[in-house]
Design a protein around this motif. Structure first.
Motif, mmCIF file in Angstrom:
data_model
loop_
_atom_site.group_PDB
_atom_site.id
_atom_site.type_symbol
_atom_site.label_atom_id
_atom_site.label_comp_id
_atom_site.label_asym_id
_atom_site.label_seq_id
_atom_site.Cartn_x
_atom_site.Cartn_y
_atom_site.Cartn_z
ATOM 1 N N MET A 1 18.444 41.099 -24.110
ATOM 2 C CA MET A 1 18.178 42.133 -24.869
ATOM 3 C C MET A 1 18.693 41.924 -26.020
ATOM 4 S SD MET A 1 20.210 45.428 -23.981
ATOM 5 C CE MET A 1 19.260 46.508 -21.989
ATOM 6 N N ASP A 2 18.641 42.755 -27.861
ATOM 7 C CA ASP A 2 19.236 42.257 -28.935
ATOM 8 C C ASP A 2 20.697 43.287 -28.752
ATOM 9 O OD1 ASP A 2 17.794 44.316 -29.345
ATOM 10 O OD2 ASP A 2 16.666 42.852 -30.875
ATOM 11 N N ALA A 3 21.142 43.564 -29.981
ATOM 12 C CA ALA A 3 22.174 44.111 -30.312
ATOM 13 C C ALA A 3 21.979 45.772 -30.259
ATOM 14 C CB ALA A 3 23.432 43.978 -31.115
ATOM 15 N N ALA A 4 20.728 45.651 -30.965
ATOM 16 C CA ALA A 4 19.943 46.961 -31.935
ATOM 17 C C ALA A 4 19.628 47.979 -30.369
ATOM 18 C CB ALA A 4 18.836 46.699 -32.353
ATOM 19 N N THR A 5 18.895 47.089 -29.711
ATOM 20 C CA THR A 5 18.513 47.857 -28.455
ATOM 21 C C THR A 5 19.326 48.435 -27.687
ATOM 22 O OG1 THR A 5 16.539 45.555 -28.145
ATOM 23 C CG2 THR A 5 16.528 46.947 -26.542
ATOM 24 N N ALA A 6 20.799 46.981 -26.854
ATOM 25 C CA ALA A 6 21.510 47.630 -26.479
ATOM 26 C C ALA A 6 22.325 48.930 -26.315
ATOM 27 C CB ALA A 6 22.764 46.250 -26.235
ATOM 28 N N LEU A 7 22.571 49.797 -28.191
ATOM 29 C CA LEU A 7 22.782 51.022 -28.991
ATOM 30 C C LEU A 7 22.515 51.516 -28.977
ATOM 31 C CD1 LEU A 7 24.609 48.722 -31.961
ATOM 32 C CD2 LEU A 7 25.162 50.336 -29.858
ATOM 33 N N LYS A 8 20.637 51.642 -28.515
ATOM 34 C CA LYS A 8 19.717 52.358 -28.412
ATOM 35 C C LYS A 8 19.749 52.653 -26.938
ATOM 36 C CE LYS A 8 14.399 53.114 -29.032
ATOM 37 N NZ LYS A 8 13.594 52.593 -29.659
ATOM 38 N N SER A 9 19.763 51.541 -26.175
ATOM 39 C CA SER A 9 20.130 52.243 -24.539
ATOM 40 C C SER A 9 21.751 52.855 -24.336
ATOM 41 C CB SER A 9 19.684 50.633 -24.055
ATOM 42 O OG SER A 9 19.078 49.862 -24.169
ATOM 43 N N ALA A 10 22.066 52.941 -24.704
ATOM 44 C CA ALA A 10 23.531 53.481 -24.802
ATOM 45 C C ALA A 10 23.311 54.677 -25.451
ATOM 46 C CB ALA A 10 24.711 52.731 -24.978
ATOM 47 N N ALA A 11 22.538 54.926 -26.189
ATOM 48 C CA ALA A 11 22.697 55.979 -26.331
ATOM 49 C C ALA A 11 21.212 57.347 -26.293
ATOM 50 C CB ALA A 11 22.026 56.012 -28.187
ATOM 51 N N ALA A 12 20.177 56.462 -25.579
ATOM 52 C CA ALA A 12 19.469 57.077 -25.009
ATOM 53 C C ALA A 12 20.251 58.111 -23.401
ATOM 54 C CB ALA A 12 18.253 56.163 -24.151
ATOM 55 N N VAL A 13 20.825 57.234 -23.048
ATOM 56 C CA VAL A 13 21.141 57.650 -22.051
ATOM 57 C C VAL A 13 23.461 58.440 -22.002
ATOM 58 C CG1 VAL A 13 23.796 56.376 -20.240
ATOM 59 C CG2 VAL A 13 22.023 55.566 -20.502
ATOM 60 N N LEU A 14 23.847 58.425 -23.294
ATOM 61 C CA LEU A 14 24.587 59.698 -23.502
ATOM 62 C C LEU A 14 24.295 61.096 -24.023
ATOM 63 C CD1 LEU A 14 26.985 57.740 -25.003
ATOM 64 C CD2 LEU A 14 27.170 58.179 -23.647
ATOM 65 N N HIS A 15 21.865 60.765 -24.419
ATOM 66 C CA HIS A 15 22.024 61.867 -24.498
ATOM 67 C C HIS A 15 21.936 63.061 -23.106
ATOM 68 C CE1 HIS A 15 21.240 61.079 -28.863
ATOM 69 N NE2 HIS A 15 20.056 60.129 -28.743
ATOM 70 N N ARG A 16 21.526 62.233 -22.376
ATOM 71 C CA ARG A 16 22.146 63.441 -21.190
ATOM 72 C C ARG A 16 23.633 63.003 -19.979
ATOM 73 N NH1 ARG A 16 17.238 60.160 -20.918
ATOM 74 N NH2 ARG A 16 15.786 61.721 -21.119
ATOM 75 N N PRO A 17 24.544 63.702 -20.378
ATOM 76 C CA PRO A 17 26.437 63.739 -21.076
ATOM 77 C C PRO A 17 26.507 63.605 -19.682
ATOM 78 C CG PRO A 17 25.517 65.052 -21.816
ATOM 79 C CD PRO A 17 24.292 64.703 -22.195
ATOM 80 N N ALA A 18 25.471 64.207 -19.149
ATOM 81 C CA ALA A 18 25.880 65.630 -17.297
ATOM 82 C C ALA A 18 26.070 64.552 -16.153
ATOM 83 C CB ALA A 18 25.001 66.403 -17.009
ATOM 84 N N ASP A 19 25.003 63.398 -16.368
ATOM 85 C CA ASP A 19 24.844 62.012 -15.587
ATOM 86 C C ASP A 19 25.935 61.050 -15.379
ATOM 87 O OD1 ASP A 19 23.945 61.347 -12.932
ATOM 88 O OD2 ASP A 19 21.617 61.029 -13.339
#
Length: 503
Positions: A1-19
């Motif tokens: 996993m490169d840095a861009a993918t890691a940041l994109k994955s983190a953003a995807a998770v934070l888009h659903r904050p309640a969990d």
């Protein structure tokens, strides 16, 4: 996993904050839980002084001396020294070997509890991050991970601290010995030692960053976690370096924001950004790097709806959940309000012996009032207090009750010692009609979570049901944020000014 993918994955998770964010709301909750230790320590010291008659003697001597407030040391140092000499016998009445021992034990216990709870919170947060990066439920994983991994996380933190101290002590010893032999050579050794020391400390930090992740991702002991963290660091230096740069950039940005806000005294927003964005973001990035290395990543997709629409929907849901919680828990609201009023009454009475010696002034506190920065500070600070009160209640409701009592106590003291009480009441009224109920609701939410935590500990509620309660609490906290932002705007731009033509 490169840095861009890691940041994109983190953003995807934070888009659903309640969990995931409920686990990070434990960060401000830890100090609130820790204050319970200080509260009981002070209560024990009070009981000792009361039962031995020292407190009664202190009150009597204080009343007999009719002390004035302390003079300023800059303008009249001799008068200040005389005031100190007059106060010293009073202080000696209550400062005894026993009270000093009580305070020392309380401080030690506070530090120990704080360190342990921080490890529990970290275990919960890393577990939630790993679960969400696998498209699993984060809140449930946080609850289970907190119980399973806290001891290993604690051991890692202790070991890392020891290694840091050994490195610093070793370098300091070498530099000191060489400097005694030859100061010139000592200077050269210092110049050479700086990059070496920084490199060692950074290496230790990165090893233990990924060691903690390894404990959670691989479900191993802290010793195996250290070995696997070191293996990851040596076999994936690019990923480790990318994380280090991302973390450094995040800290620099937060530091720049802190510097800008510090000009106007609005530093509380930095804390909010830390536990809502930076901390979960960095945890998701480092967990993503390591979990991809171990082949256990399947992050959720980014929602298709625009961010603005999802933000608006989230705020509306928060307000709806807030009012639903109030309607469905009237008794908890009454209990919460009663505890706060009890604290107010105790503070009002307790400060009586000090009237005339200590005073507060709302006019002085508003002398350098900046509406914009004040509104930012009030909103961020009050929401942090509300979140900490609510989520600290997970520890069997006691921290929430103490936070309610303490806040009421402080307001009772401030109100009783206020030089112009009508002005204080006029200032509080416009925003207080929103802010005070919000704090009461936060206390009730903490009591509710305490009940859920108790039932789960007794085996009468499942972990999944407790996770449901935490996610509902998250949305109620969002609703509280909406109320407190409105109150903060009123407190910053309206409350300090509207009454001045009339008083």
């Amino acid at each position: 996993m490169d840095a861009a993918t890691a940041l994109k994955s983190a953003a995807a998770v934070l888009h659903r904050p309640a969990d995931i964010l409920p686990a990070y709301f434990l960060t401000p909750a830890v100090p609130a839980i820790t204050r319970v230790v200080a509260f009981f320590g002070l209560a024990f010291a009070y009981l000792y002084l009361e039962t031995t008659g020292r407190l009664a003697r202190f009150r009597a001597e204080l009343a007999a001396r009719d002390l004035d407030p302390p003079p300023a040391t800059e303008t009249d140092p001799e008068a200040f020294d005389a005031w100190v000499r007059e106060v010293t016998p009073l202080v000696e009445t209550v400062v005894t070997p026993t009270t000093v021992a009580i305070v020392a034990v309380t401080l030690l216990a506070t530090v120990v509890v704080s360190v342990v709870l921080a490890a529990v919170a970290a275990a919960a947060q890393l577990s939630a991050s790993h679960a969400r990066l696998r498209s699993e439920r984060g809140t449930t994983a946080a609850l289970r991970g907190a119980r399973r991994y806290w001891l290993s996380i604690l051991a890692l933190r202790v070991l890392e601290t020891v290694l840091w101290l050994l490195v610093l002590a070793g370098v300091g010893l070498v530099v000191g010995v060489v400097s005694l032999v030859s100061p010139l050579v000592g200077v050269l050794v210092v110049l050479a030692a700086i990059p070496v020391t920084v490199g060692l400390l950074v290496g230790i930090r990165l090893t233990f960053v990924f060691a903690a992740v390894a404990v959670v991702v691989d479900d191993v002991s802290f010793g195996d976690g250290v070995r696997r963290g070191l293996d990851f660091l040596t076999t994936n230096p690019t990923a480790a370096g990318a994380y280090a740069l991302i973390a450094l950039a995040g800290l620099l940005v937060l530091g720049a924001v802190a510097g800008a806000l510090a000009v106007g005294g609005a530093g509380a927003l930095v804390g909010v950004l830390g536990f809502v964005l930076l901390s979960p973001g960095l945890d998701l990035v480092k967990t993503g790097f390591y979990a991809d290395y171990r082949g256990t990543v399947d992050p959720p997709s980014t929602p298709e709806a625009p961010t603005s629409e999802r933000l608006k929907a989230g705020l509306y849901r928060g307000v709806d959940e807030l009012f639903a919680f109030v309607r469905s828990n009237p008794i908890l609201q009454v209990v919460s309000l009663s505890v706060a009023l009890g604290g107010f009454a105790v503070g009002w009475v307790a400060v009586e012996p000090f009237l005339g010696t200590a005073s507060t002034s709302i006019a002085e506190r508003l002398a350098d009032h900046d509406p914009l920065f004040a509104a930012i500070e009030f909103g961020a600070n009050n929401w942090t207090v509300a979140v900490s009160t609510a989520f600290a209640g997970l520890a069997l409701a006691v921290p929430a009750a103490i936070a309610l009592f303490f806040n009421g106590f402080v307001f009772g003291v401030v109100a009783r010692t206020e030089e112009t009480l009508p002005e204080l009441l006029a200032f509080v009224a416009p925003h207080g009609i929103i802010e005070i109920p919000a704090f009461v609701i936060a206390g009730a939410l903490g009591l509710s979570l305490g009940g859920a935590g108790w039932l789960t500990a007794r085996g009468r509620m499942s972990v999944d049901a407790l996770a449901d309660s935490l996610e509902r609490a998250f949305w109620v906290a969002v609703g509280l944020g909406v109320l407190l932002v409105i109150a903060a705007v009123i407190e910053g731009f309206v409350s300090p000014y509207y009454y001045r033509p009339f008083l």
